[in-house]
Design a protein around this motif. Structure first.
Motif, PDB file in Angstrom:
ATOM      1  N   GLU A  36      42.077  47.141  37.394  1.00  0.00           N
ATOM      2  CA  GLU A  36      42.324  48.146  38.041  1.00  0.00           C
ATOM      3  C   GLU A  36      40.777  48.675  38.428  1.00  0.00           C
ATOM      4  N   LYS A  37      40.664  49.240  39.731  1.00  0.00           N
ATOM      5  CA  LYS A  37      39.508  49.974  40.337  1.00  0.00           C
ATOM      6  C   LYS A  37      38.141  49.448  40.043  1.00  0.00           C
ATOM      7  N   LYS A  38      37.891  48.058  39.768  1.00  0.00           N
ATOM      8  CA  LYS A  38      36.582  47.399  39.697  1.00  0.00           C
ATOM      9  C   LYS A  38      36.301  47.318  41.182  1.00  0.00           C
ATOM     10  N   ALA A  39      34.930  47.648  41.416  1.00  0.00           N
ATOM     11  CA  ALA A  39      34.931  47.500  42.802  1.00  0.00           C
ATOM     12  C   ALA A  39      34.398  46.245  43.517  1.00  0.00           C
ATOM     13  N   ILE A  40      34.863  46.235  44.681  1.00  0.00           N
ATOM     14  CA  ILE A  40      34.477  44.910  45.616  1.00  0.00           C
ATOM     15  C   ILE A  40      33.373  45.541  46.514  1.00  0.00           C
ATOM     16  N   THR A  41      32.422  44.882  46.491  1.00  0.00           N
ATOM     17  CA  THR A  41      30.998  45.365  47.391  1.00  0.00           C
ATOM     18  C   THR A  41      30.700  44.274  48.524  1.00  0.00           C
ATOM     19  N   CYS A  42      30.075  44.655  49.234  1.00  0.00           N
ATOM     20  CA  CYS A  42      29.257  43.829  50.208  1.00  0.00           C
ATOM     21  C   CYS A  42      27.997  42.895  49.637  1.00  0.00           C
ATOM     22  N   ARG A  43      28.109  41.680  49.519  1.00  0.00           N
ATOM     23  CA  ARG A  43      27.084  41.281  48.928  1.00  0.00           C
ATOM     24  C   ARG A  43      25.633  41.474  49.482  1.00  0.00           C
ATOM     25  N   GLU A  44      25.736  41.528  50.843  1.00  0.00           N
ATOM     26  CA  GLU A  44      24.429  41.908  51.754  1.00  0.00           C
ATOM     27  C   GLU A  44      23.624  43.168  51.345  1.00  0.00           C
ATOM     28  N   CYS A  45      24.512  44.290  51.470  1.00  0.00           N
ATOM     29  CA  CYS A  45      23.989  45.707  51.078  1.00  0.00           C
ATOM     30  C   CYS A  45      24.591  46.617  50.015  1.00  0.00           C
ATOM     31  N   GLY A  46      25.457  45.978  49.388  1.00  0.00           N
ATOM     32  CA  GLY A  46      26.196  46.639  48.159  1.00  0.00           C
ATOM     33  C   GLY A  46      27.210  47.803  48.442  1.00  0.00           C
ATOM     34  N   ALA A  47      27.417  48.153  49.717  1.00  0.00           N
ATOM     35  CA  ALA A  47      28.458  48.927  50.011  1.00  0.00           C
ATOM     36  C   ALA A  47      29.867  48.668  49.621  1.00  0.00           C
ATOM     37  N   SER A 109      31.275  48.250  57.027  1.00  0.00           N
ATOM     38  CA  SER A 109      30.851  49.436  57.844  1.00  0.00           C
ATOM     39  C   SER A 109      29.605  49.858  57.707  1.00  0.00           C
ATOM     40  N   LYS A 110      28.888  49.560  56.585  1.00  0.00           N
ATOM     41  CA  LYS A 110      27.517  50.045  56.635  1.00  0.00           C
ATOM     42  C   LYS A 110      26.460  49.055  57.303  1.00  0.00           C
ATOM     43  N   CYS A 111      26.370  47.730  57.055  1.00  0.00           N
ATOM     44  CA  CYS A 111      25.550  46.941  57.386  1.00  0.00           C
ATOM     45  C   CYS A 111      25.804  45.775  58.388  1.00  0.00           C
TER      46      CYS A 111
END
Length: 136
Positions: A36-47, A109-111
């Protein structure tokens, strides 16, 4: 993990006849408690893109592999939501990997890194995010 040979570059392969069961199911409640709630982030920018509580199974699998004739393999993980993704382009059903679903490109959405695709049918939707472009 199932690997399907796709004859068209960066396209999508039909997997089952239209009108069949969508095959989408939410992960078992015990599985959700563990992750539960472990973040999945963009490997490029960390968003932040989504989290593991949104993991879902499509056609009995959370992960799928597809490749095109140029040898590019797309290993995707399926999520019911990905609020950190921006979806672009008109929905297309051409060469969809999931019968009965249209697809659109999804980017961070960020990079704006291409992260995968949003798949949508008349009754449900999910994101197929490219495994090596996201990070847990």
């Amino acid at each position: 993990m199932q690997i399907i040979n796709n004859p068209l570059p960066c396209s999508f392969l039909k997997s089952s006849p239209p009108g069949t069961n969508s095959g989408i199911e939410v992960a078992d409640k015990d599985e959700l408690r563990e992750s539960e709630k472990k973040a999945i982030t963009c490997r490029e920018c960390g968003a932040r893109i989504t989290d593991t509580s949104f993991s879902t199974k499509v056609n009995d699998n959370h992960e799928h592999s597809f490749f095109n004739p140029h040898g590019y393999v797309f290993q995707i993980r399926c999520f019911s939501a990905a609020t950190g993704c921006a979806t672009s382009g008109p929905p297309s059903n051409e060469f969809t990997w999931f019968a009965g679903y249209t697809w659109q490109i999804s980017s961070c959405s960020k990079c704006r890194e291409h992260l995968g695709w949003r798949f949508q049918s008349n009754t449900s939707s999910f994101y197929g995010l490219i495994k090596d472009r996201i990070k847990e």
